[in-house]
Write a protein that holds these residues in place. Structure first.
Motif, mmCIF file in Angstrom:
data_model
loop_
_atom_site.group_PDB
_atom_site.id
_atom_site.type_symbol
_atom_site.label_atom_id
_atom_site.label_comp_id
_atom_site.label_asym_id
_atom_site.label_seq_id
_atom_site.Cartn_x
_atom_site.Cartn_y
_atom_site.Cartn_z
ATOM 1 N N LEU A 1 -6.938 -6.181 -4.301
ATOM 2 C CA LEU A 1 -7.249 -7.300 -4.041
ATOM 3 C C LEU A 1 -5.910 -8.118 -3.899
ATOM 4 O O LEU A 1 -5.822 -9.208 -3.339
ATOM 5 N N VAL A 2 -4.915 -7.486 -4.542
ATOM 6 C CA VAL A 2 -3.403 -8.256 -4.177
ATOM 7 C C VAL A 2 -3.094 -8.345 -2.699
ATOM 8 O O VAL A 2 -2.325 -9.196 -2.306
ATOM 9 N N LEU A 3 -3.745 -7.729 -1.743
ATOM 10 C CA LEU A 3 -3.597 -7.792 -0.532
ATOM 11 C C LEU A 3 -3.869 -9.220 0.022
ATOM 12 O O LEU A 3 -3.446 -9.436 0.865
ATOM 13 N N CYS A 4 -4.702 -9.822 -0.790
ATOM 14 C CA CYS A 4 -5.280 -11.103 -0.256
ATOM 15 C C CYS A 4 -4.284 -12.309 -0.463
ATOM 16 O O CYS A 4 -3.950 -13.127 0.464
ATOM 17 N N LEU B 1 0.641 -1.202 0.092
ATOM 18 C CA LEU B 1 -0.084 -0.156 0.068
ATOM 19 C C LEU B 1 0.836 1.323 0.053
ATOM 20 O O LEU B 1 0.311 2.376 0.375
ATOM 21 N N TRP B 2 2.085 1.222 -0.416
ATOM 22 C CA TRP B 2 2.936 2.328 -0.311
ATOM 23 C C TRP B 2 2.699 3.530 -0.983
ATOM 24 O O TRP B 2 2.789 4.643 -0.711
ATOM 25 N N ARG B 3 1.714 3.408 -1.997
ATOM 26 C CA ARG B 3 1.073 4.492 -2.878
ATOM 27 C C ARG B 3 -0.185 5.030 -2.170
ATOM 28 O O ARG B 3 -0.517 6.002 -2.521
ATOM 29 N N ARG B 4 -0.663 4.406 -1.334
ATOM 30 C CA ARG B 4 -1.774 4.782 -0.609
ATOM 31 C C ARG B 4 -1.694 5.721 0.273
ATOM 32 O O ARG B 4 -0.449 6.182 0.880
ATOM 33 N N THR B 5 -2.752 6.619 0.887
ATOM 34 C CA THR B 5 -2.640 7.366 1.966
ATOM 35 C C THR B 5 -2.454 6.527 3.430
ATOM 36 O O THR B 5 -2.510 5.573 3.527
ATOM 37 N N TRP B 6 -1.907 7.394 4.314
ATOM 38 C CA TRP B 6 -2.079 6.886 5.596
ATOM 39 C C TRP B 6 -3.222 6.337 6.259
ATOM 40 O O TRP B 6 -3.239 5.497 6.988
ATOM 41 N N ARG B 7 -4.000 7.088 5.685
ATOM 42 C CA ARG B 7 -5.260 6.651 6.331
ATOM 43 C C ARG B 7 -6.055 5.263 5.839
ATOM 44 O O ARG B 7 -6.388 4.252 6.461
ATOM 45 N N ASP B 8 -5.589 4.965 4.492
ATOM 46 C CA ASP B 8 -5.913 3.681 4.063
ATOM 47 C C ASP B 8 -4.962 2.730 4.657
ATOM 48 O O ASP B 8 -5.485 1.494 5.018
ATOM 49 N N ARG B 9 -3.874 2.740 4.854
ATOM 50 C CA ARG B 9 -2.896 1.863 5.564
ATOM 51 C C ARG B 9 -3.372 1.828 7.001
ATOM 52 O O ARG B 9 -3.464 0.705 7.537
ATOM 53 N N LEU B 10 -3.829 2.696 7.598
ATOM 54 C CA LEU B 10 -4.239 2.535 9.220
ATOM 55 C C LEU B 10 -5.754 1.690 9.224
ATOM 56 O O LEU B 10 -5.908 0.858 9.910
ATOM 57 N N ASP B 11 -6.552 1.929 7.957
ATOM 58 C CA ASP B 11 -7.768 1.286 8.020
ATOM 59 C C ASP B 11 -7.548 -0.067 7.715
ATOM 60 O O ASP B 11 -8.107 -1.225 8.243
ATOM 61 N N TYR B 12 -6.451 -0.423 6.881
ATOM 62 C CA TYR B 12 -6.000 -1.894 6.611
ATOM 63 C C TYR B 12 -5.478 -2.511 8.026
ATOM 64 O O TYR B 12 -5.822 -3.752 8.056
ATOM 65 N N ALA B 13 -4.635 -1.712 8.730
ATOM 66 C CA ALA B 13 -4.434 -2.318 10.046
ATOM 67 C C ALA B 13 -5.319 -2.682 10.842
ATOM 68 O O ALA B 13 -5.256 -3.853 11.158
ATOM 69 N N VAL B 14 -6.470 -1.916 10.765
ATOM 70 C CA VAL B 14 -7.716 -2.633 11.465
ATOM 71 C C VAL B 14 -8.280 -3.770 10.923
ATOM 72 O O VAL B 14 -8.623 -4.588 11.833
ATOM 73 N N ILE B 15 -8.254 -3.781 9.834
ATOM 74 C CA ILE B 15 -8.696 -4.916 9.051
ATOM 75 C C ILE B 15 -7.882 -6.376 9.558
ATOM 76 O O ILE B 15 -8.477 -7.213 9.665
ATOM 77 N N LEU B 16 -6.607 -6.048 9.453
ATOM 78 C CA LEU B 16 -5.706 -7.272 9.795
ATOM 79 C C LEU B 16 -6.043 -7.729 11.335
ATOM 80 O O LEU B 16 -5.910 -9.002 11.469
ATOM 81 N N VAL B 17 -5.926 -6.613 11.945
ATOM 82 C CA VAL B 17 -6.110 -7.180 13.625
ATOM 83 C C VAL B 17 -7.396 -7.693 13.688
ATOM 84 O O VAL B 17 -7.669 -8.601 14.512
ATOM 85 N N PHE B 18 -8.466 -7.217 13.078
ATOM 86 C CA PHE B 18 -9.812 -7.630 13.196
ATOM 87 C C PHE B 18 -9.846 -9.077 12.679
ATOM 88 O O PHE B 18 -10.310 -9.920 13.160
ATOM 89 N N VAL B 19 -9.315 -9.521 11.733
ATOM 90 C CA VAL B 19 -9.379 -10.791 11.097
ATOM 91 C C VAL B 19 -8.440 -11.724 11.867
ATOM 92 O O VAL B 19 -8.728 -12.873 12.115
ATOM 93 N N SER B 20 -7.383 -11.311 12.245
ATOM 94 C CA SER B 20 -6.693 -12.029 13.344
ATOM 95 C C SER B 20 -7.515 -12.325 14.670
ATOM 96 O O SER B 20 -7.173 -13.175 15.005
ATOM 97 N N SER B 21 -8.091 -11.487 15.065
ATOM 98 C CA SER B 21 -8.854 -11.401 16.372
ATOM 99 C C SER B 21 -9.898 -12.404 16.193
ATOM 100 O O SER B 21 -10.232 -13.491 16.919
ATOM 101 N N LEU B 22 -10.591 -12.371 15.078
ATOM 102 C CA LEU B 22 -11.456 -13.556 14.504
ATOM 103 C C LEU B 22 -10.858 -14.811 14.418
ATOM 104 O O LEU B 22 -11.543 -15.709 15.105
#
Length: 171
Positions: free
Chosen positions: A151-154, A82-103
């Motif tokens: 979707l390459v993040l998957c 996500l290096w070309r994305r905003t910090w907001r996108d990166r932080l939102d994605y970090a939330v997704i990662l931690v949510f999925v890990s918590s699940l």
């Protein structure tokens, strides 16, 4: 611009921009900033307990510090995509990662409870774990799509997990 509410859905104006894109998606905010460290600790403790079932089959000493490092490493690894994305996108994605890990951690709790009552064989534990990973992948893919992220993040999520397996398993 006014929109006739009786107009067909395809002709109605839809809000554009990041806020519309994120409607209903997990997003970073002050509440999640407070919850992320707690969630990471719960994930670390859960996976440390799971690793105890497989202790004799692991190449490393798996503890909460290794798991916390793995979670942080995954965030950094994925942020490289996500290096070309905003910090907001990166932080939102970090939330997704931690949510999925918590699940994933929550889905392991029944196995850990079962292991307290009657020891679980490693093969059963690994099979259960891969079923949990399949659920995690499906949820991850859905949340990435919902957040309008690439979707390459998957794919890189799976690649990172496979790289960790190279470290954790004896070869």
């Amino acid at each position: 611009m006014t929109v006739d509410p009786r107009a067909p859905a395809e002709r109605r104006a839809t809000p554009a921009g990041p806020s519309a894109r994120r409607a209903g998606a997990l997003a970073f905010g002050w509440k999640t900033a407070l919850a992320l460290p707690l969630a990471a600790l719960v994930v670390a403790e859960t996976l440390t307990a799971f690793a105890a079932i497989l202790r004799d089959h692991l190449a490393i000493h798996y503890d909460r510090w290794f798991e916390l490092g793995m979670v942080a490493g995954q965030v950094v690894f994925q942020w490289a995509v996500l290096w070309r994305r905003t910090w907001r996108d990166r932080l939102d994605y970090a939330v997704i990662l931690v949510f999925v890990s918590s699940l994933g951690a929550a889905l392991l709790w029944p196995l850990l409870l079962w292991n307290r009552v009657a020891p679980v064989r490693p093969l059963v534990a690994v099979t259960y774990f891969f079923a949990v990973v399949a659920v995690m992948f499906a949820v991850h893919a859905r949340l990435v799509k919902q957040a309008a992220l690439p979707l390459v993040l998957c794919v890189t999520w799976v690649v990172y997990r496979l790289l960790i397996l190279l470290v954790v398993l004896p070869w």
